[in-house]
Design a protein around this motif. Structure first.
Motif, PDB file in Angstrom:
ATOM      1  N   ALA A  38       2.286  -5.763  -2.156  1.00  0.00           N
ATOM      2  CA  ALA A  38       1.609  -4.482  -2.620  1.00  0.00           C
ATOM      3  C   ALA A  38      -0.147  -4.619  -2.578  1.00  0.00           C
ATOM      4  O   ALA A  38      -0.800  -3.695  -2.498  1.00  0.00           O
ATOM      5  CB  ALA A  38       2.068  -4.198  -4.260  1.00  0.00           C
ATOM      6  N   CYS A  39      -0.529  -5.863  -2.764  1.00  0.00           N
ATOM      7  CA  CYS A  39      -1.987  -6.084  -2.827  1.00  0.00           C
ATOM      8  C   CYS A  39      -2.500  -6.570  -1.179  1.00  0.00           C
ATOM      9  O   CYS A  39      -3.727  -6.876  -1.190  1.00  0.00           O
ATOM     10  CB  CYS A  39      -2.426  -7.181  -3.968  1.00  0.00           C
ATOM     11  N   LYS A  40      -1.572  -6.554  -0.404  1.00  0.00           N
ATOM     12  CA  LYS A  40      -2.008  -6.914   1.055  1.00  0.00           C
ATOM     13  C   LYS A  40      -2.771  -5.855   1.632  1.00  0.00           C
ATOM     14  O   LYS A  40      -2.755  -4.730   1.684  1.00  0.00           O
ATOM     15  CB  LYS A  40      -0.964  -7.129   1.791  1.00  0.00           C
ATOM     16  N   LYS A  41      -4.248  -6.331   2.029  1.00  0.00           N
ATOM     17  CA  LYS A  41      -5.246  -5.514   2.727  1.00  0.00           C
ATOM     18  C   LYS A  41      -4.798  -5.404   4.141  1.00  0.00           C
ATOM     19  O   LYS A  41      -4.464  -6.165   4.950  1.00  0.00           O
ATOM     20  CB  LYS A  41      -6.378  -6.015   2.650  1.00  0.00           C
ATOM     21  N   VAL A  42      -4.736  -4.078   4.735  1.00  0.00           N
ATOM     22  CA  VAL A  42      -4.522  -3.779   6.054  1.00  0.00           C
ATOM     23  C   VAL A  42      -5.807  -3.000   6.499  1.00  0.00           C
ATOM     24  O   VAL A  42      -6.094  -1.842   6.090  1.00  0.00           O
ATOM     25  CB  VAL A  42      -3.298  -2.879   6.283  1.00  0.00           C
ATOM     26  N   GLY A  43      -6.711  -3.565   7.198  1.00  0.00           N
ATOM     27  CA  GLY A  43      -8.051  -3.085   7.765  1.00  0.00           C
ATOM     28  C   GLY A  43      -8.922  -2.666   6.642  1.00  0.00           C
ATOM     29  O   GLY A  43      -8.950  -3.259   5.527  1.00  0.00           O
ATOM     30  N   GLU A  44      -9.073  -1.363   6.627  1.00  0.00           N
ATOM     31  CA  GLU A  44      -9.927  -0.725   5.673  1.00  0.00           C
ATOM     32  C   GLU A  44      -9.065   0.332   4.815  1.00  0.00           C
ATOM     33  O   GLU A  44      -9.707   0.856   3.836  1.00  0.00           O
ATOM     34  CB  GLU A  44     -11.054   0.105   6.247  1.00  0.00           C
ATOM     35  N   LEU A  45      -7.826   0.258   4.944  1.00  0.00           N
ATOM     36  CA  LEU A  45      -6.743   0.985   4.096  1.00  0.00           C
ATOM     37  C   LEU A  45      -6.960   0.483   2.730  1.00  0.00           C
ATOM     38  O   LEU A  45      -6.925  -0.854   2.453  1.00  0.00           O
ATOM     39  CB  LEU A  45      -5.591   0.959   4.600  1.00  0.00           C
ATOM     40  N   ASN A  46      -6.529   1.528   1.738  1.00  0.00           N
ATOM     41  CA  ASN A  46      -6.276   1.144   0.450  1.00  0.00           C
ATOM     42  C   ASN A  46      -4.938   0.145   0.327  1.00  0.00           C
ATOM     43  O   ASN A  46      -4.152   0.557   1.175  1.00  0.00           O
ATOM     44  CB  ASN A  46      -6.240   2.233  -0.186  1.00  0.00           C
ATOM     45  N   THR A  47      -4.748  -0.672  -0.707  1.00  0.00           N
ATOM     46  CA  THR A  47      -3.643  -1.289  -0.683  1.00  0.00           C
ATOM     47  C   THR A  47      -2.759  -0.470  -1.425  1.00  0.00           C
ATOM     48  O   THR A  47      -3.032   0.527  -1.921  1.00  0.00           O
ATOM     49  CB  THR A  47      -3.752  -2.616  -1.722  1.00  0.00           C
ATOM     50  N   VAL A 147       4.189   4.307   2.657  1.00  0.00           N
ATOM     51  CA  VAL A 147       5.375   4.144   3.517  1.00  0.00           C
ATOM     52  C   VAL A 147       4.635   3.330   5.047  1.00  0.00           C
ATOM     53  O   VAL A 147       5.224   2.455   5.462  1.00  0.00           O
ATOM     54  CB  VAL A 147       6.066   5.453   3.951  1.00  0.00           C
ATOM     55  N   LEU A 148       3.638   4.195   5.444  1.00  0.00           N
ATOM     56  CA  LEU A 148       2.965   3.582   6.586  1.00  0.00           C
ATOM     57  C   LEU A 148       2.325   2.256   6.414  1.00  0.00           C
ATOM     58  O   LEU A 148       2.466   1.299   7.413  1.00  0.00           O
ATOM     59  CB  LEU A 148       1.865   4.599   7.081  1.00  0.00           C
ATOM     60  N   ILE A 149       1.544   2.010   5.242  1.00  0.00           N
ATOM     61  CA  ILE A 149       0.952   0.661   5.109  1.00  0.00           C
ATOM     62  C   ILE A 149       2.226  -0.432   5.327  1.00  0.00           C
ATOM     63  O   ILE A 149       1.817  -1.475   5.663  1.00  0.00           O
ATOM     64  CB  ILE A 149       0.401   0.710   3.946  1.00  0.00           C
ATOM     65  N   LYS A 150       3.255  -0.104   4.301  1.00  0.00           N
ATOM     66  CA  LYS A 150       4.424  -0.940   4.437  1.00  0.00           C
ATOM     67  C   LYS A 150       4.913  -1.342   5.978  1.00  0.00           C
ATOM     68  O   LYS A 150       5.140  -2.498   6.128  1.00  0.00           O
ATOM     69  CB  LYS A 150       5.640  -0.432   3.756  1.00  0.00           C
ATOM     70  N   LYS A 151       4.751  -0.382   6.964  1.00  0.00           N
ATOM     71  CA  LYS A 151       5.458  -0.484   8.056  1.00  0.00           C
ATOM     72  C   LYS A 151       4.289  -1.404   8.920  1.00  0.00           C
ATOM     73  O   LYS A 151       4.751  -2.280   9.748  1.00  0.00           O
ATOM     74  CB  LYS A 151       5.513   0.995   8.706  1.00  0.00           C
ATOM     75  N   LEU A 152       3.024  -1.011   8.730  1.00  0.00           N
ATOM     76  CA  LEU A 152       2.059  -1.957   9.156  1.00  0.00           C
ATOM     77  C   LEU A 152       2.136  -3.254   8.889  1.00  0.00           C
ATOM     78  O   LEU A 152       1.924  -4.209   9.728  1.00  0.00           O
ATOM     79  CB  LEU A 152       0.477  -1.176   9.060  1.00  0.00           C
ATOM     80  N   ILE A 153       2.217  -3.585   7.537  1.00  0.00           N
ATOM     81  CA  ILE A 153       2.471  -5.111   7.079  1.00  0.00           C
ATOM     82  C   ILE A 153       3.609  -5.647   7.821  1.00  0.00           C
ATOM     83  O   ILE A 153       3.540  -6.770   8.287  1.00  0.00           O
ATOM     84  CB  ILE A 153       2.594  -4.893   5.612  1.00  0.00           C
ATOM     85  N   GLN A 154       4.793  -4.820   7.844  1.00  0.00           N
ATOM     86  CA  GLN A 154       6.117  -5.421   8.472  1.00  0.00           C
ATOM     87  C   GLN A 154       5.659  -5.752   9.914  1.00  0.00           C
ATOM     88  O   GLN A 154       6.104  -6.826  10.335  1.00  0.00           O
ATOM     89  CB  GLN A 154       7.127  -4.460   8.354  1.00  0.00           C
TER      90      GLN A 154
END
Length: 157
Positions: A38-47, A147-154
């Motif tokens: 939930a707190c993982k940062k992906v680039g400049e996106l919000n967590t 949903v998209l951020i979860k997919k990017l993390i996965q």
């Protein structure tokens, strides 16, 4: 079914138990998500955690108006929250978030139909109906991001 009941059901769908529009909802996406993700940062996106807190901020602010208080939320403050550092804090937040979402839906249901076309605190904010619709749309917007951020993390593993 009254318009307020329909609006409340649409709100519950995006937050708590629906799949009609997005094939998912906040509860399905978040309730078993570890804080680390939930707190993982992906680039400049919000967590994901920050997006959930942001949505909760608006739910609480609009709910306050429904019970007779002033509108005190401000867009400028809607992404600033203390960091979540423990799994228990995250789980506690989620419980509050989902309970407050149900309370919001109940307040919408209890709203007299005649109030839907009244100004929401100030004419510049439109009507109660417009604000409830905007809340639902705002929730879907950020659900898509989650949903998209979860997919990017996965996929980044």
């Amino acid at each position: 079914m009254t318009t307020t009941q329909q609006l409340a059901d649409r709100f519950r769908e995006v937050l708590l138990h629906g799949t009609f529009i997005a094939n998912t909802n906040y509860k399905a996406q978040l309730e078993n998500l570890p804080l680390k993700i939930a707190c993982k940062k992906v680039g400049e996106l919000n967590t994901i955690a920050l997006l959930a807190q942001h949505v909760h901020y608006y739910i609480k602010g609009v709910s306050a108006v429904f019970i007779g208080n002033d509108l005190e939320i401000k867009d400028v403050n809607s992404f600033y929250f203390p960091p979540l550092t423990a799994e228990k804090e995250w789980k506690d937040f989620l419980n509050i978030f989902f309970n407050d979402a149900e309370e919001f839906a109940t307040l919408v249901e209890q709203l007299p139909e005649s109030n839907l076309n009244h100004s929401f605190t100030d004419i510049k904010y439109g009507t109660y109906q417009r604000n409830i619709d905007a809340m639902i749309e705002h929730c879907y917007y950020h659900l898509g991001q989650i949903v998209l951020i979860k997919k990017l993390i996965q996929f980044s593993k």
